[in-house]
Design a protein around this motif. Structure first.
Motif, PDB file in Angstrom:
ATOM      1  N   ASP A 181     -89.163 -14.483  53.322  1.00  0.00           N
ATOM      2  CA  ASP A 181     -90.592 -14.599  53.018  1.00  0.00           C
ATOM      3  C   ASP A 181     -91.241 -13.260  52.686  1.00  0.00           C
ATOM      4  N   ILE A 182     -90.439 -12.205  52.649  1.00  0.00           N
ATOM      5  CA  ILE A 182     -90.879 -10.920  52.099  1.00  0.00           C
ATOM      6  C   ILE A 182     -90.201 -10.808  50.740  1.00  0.00           C
ATOM      7  N   SER A 183     -90.986 -10.561  49.706  1.00  0.00           N
ATOM      8  CA  SER A 183     -90.431 -10.557  48.347  1.00  0.00           C
ATOM      9  C   SER A 183     -89.649  -9.274  48.064  1.00  0.00           C
ATOM     10  N   ILE A 184     -88.787  -9.341  47.069  1.00  0.00           N
ATOM     11  CA  ILE A 184     -88.021  -8.168  46.628  1.00  0.00           C
ATOM     12  C   ILE A 184     -88.985  -7.053  46.230  1.00  0.00           C
ATOM     13  N   THR A 185     -90.064  -7.404  45.549  1.00  0.00           N
ATOM     14  CA  THR A 185     -91.067  -6.411  45.154  1.00  0.00           C
ATOM     15  C   THR A 185     -91.635  -5.704  46.385  1.00  0.00           C
ATOM     16  N   ILE A 213     -97.631  -6.246  55.463  1.00  0.00           N
ATOM     17  CA  ILE A 213     -97.263  -7.589  55.884  1.00  0.00           C
ATOM     18  C   ILE A 213     -97.347  -7.605  57.406  1.00  0.00           C
ATOM     19  N   SER A 214     -97.992  -8.607  57.968  1.00  0.00           N
ATOM     20  CA  SER A 214     -98.166  -8.607  59.423  1.00  0.00           C
ATOM     21  C   SER A 214     -97.147  -9.468  60.163  1.00  0.00           C
ATOM     22  N   HIS A 215     -96.584 -10.481  59.508  1.00  0.00           N
ATOM     23  CA  HIS A 215     -95.730 -11.413  60.228  1.00  0.00           C
ATOM     24  C   HIS A 215     -94.727 -12.077  59.291  1.00  0.00           C
ATOM     25  N   THR A 216     -93.586 -12.436  59.842  1.00  0.00           N
ATOM     26  CA  THR A 216     -92.588 -13.201  59.110  1.00  0.00           C
ATOM     27  C   THR A 216     -92.209 -14.439  59.920  1.00  0.00           C
ATOM     28  N   SER A 217     -91.810 -15.457  59.240  1.00  0.00           N
ATOM     29  CA  SER A 217     -91.317 -16.676  59.891  1.00  0.00           C
ATOM     30  C   SER A 217     -89.811 -16.605  60.148  1.00  0.00           C
ATOM     31  N   TYR A 270     -82.360  -3.594  51.937  1.00  0.00           N
ATOM     32  CA  TYR A 270     -83.007  -4.846  51.537  1.00  0.00           C
ATOM     33  C   TYR A 270     -82.118  -5.657  50.607  1.00  0.00           C
ATOM     34  N   GLN A 271     -81.230  -4.979  49.896  1.00  0.00           N
ATOM     35  CA  GLN A 271     -80.344  -5.669  48.971  1.00  0.00           C
ATOM     36  C   GLN A 271     -79.473  -6.695  49.711  1.00  0.00           C
ATOM     37  N   LEU A 272     -79.250  -6.500  51.005  1.00  0.00           N
ATOM     38  CA  LEU A 272     -78.518  -7.467  51.829  1.00  0.00           C
ATOM     39  C   LEU A 272     -79.456  -8.263  52.736  1.00  0.00           C
ATOM     40  N   ALA A 273     -80.443  -7.603  53.281  1.00  0.00           N
ATOM     41  CA  ALA A 273     -81.306  -8.212  54.304  1.00  0.00           C
ATOM     42  C   ALA A 273     -82.327  -9.196  53.750  1.00  0.00           C
ATOM     43  N   HIS A 274     -82.603  -9.166  52.460  1.00  0.00           N
ATOM     44  CA  HIS A 274     -83.636 -10.069  51.925  1.00  0.00           C
ATOM     45  C   HIS A 274     -83.294 -11.534  52.146  1.00  0.00           C
TER      46      HIS A 274
END
Length: 111
Positions: free
Chosen positions: A56-60, A5-9, A47-51
């Motif tokens: 826009d980054i999926s759990i998978t 993944i290159s970028h997040t909003s 990730y369980q908290l940070a998602h």
């Protein structure tokens, strides 16, 4: 293999955020090592908290690899995240350069 993944909003506002799998013993070991090296320069969250902070980054995708999110929205994944964390801690900056060139080092690291 993992997705890159290159970028997040939804970037963190103040410092880089390392997002990792809280159920993974290997991940936990390395998070402790990075934290010792980086001190408070990087924030670490499961990730369980940070998602919810970076939706826009999926759990998978979080389950596939560690993600390092920078305040500018850049996202580093897997070994690239590890190498960038080392660089931010002032250690081994050549690893990020080698990885970004592609080639055998990137392929070996990603494998």
């Amino acid at each position: 293999m993992f997705s890159k993944i290159s970028h997040t909003s939804y970037p963190p506002s103040s410092k880089p955020l390392m997002i990792w799998d809280g159920d993974c013993g290997f991940c936990h070991y390395w998070i402790i090592r990075w934290w010792i090296m980086s001190g408070d320069a990087i924030e670490y969250q499961k990730y369980q908290l940070a998602h919810k902070k970076v939706p826009d980054i999926s759990i998978t995708q979080y389950r596939e690899a560690v993600r390092l999110v920078l305040p500018d929205g850049s996202v580093y994944s897997g070994p690239d995240a590890a190498y960038k964390a080392f660089e931010l801690a002032g250690k081994y900056p050549f690893l990020t350069k080698w990885y970004s060139r592609g080639g055998w080092f990137m392929q070996l690291s990603d494998w």
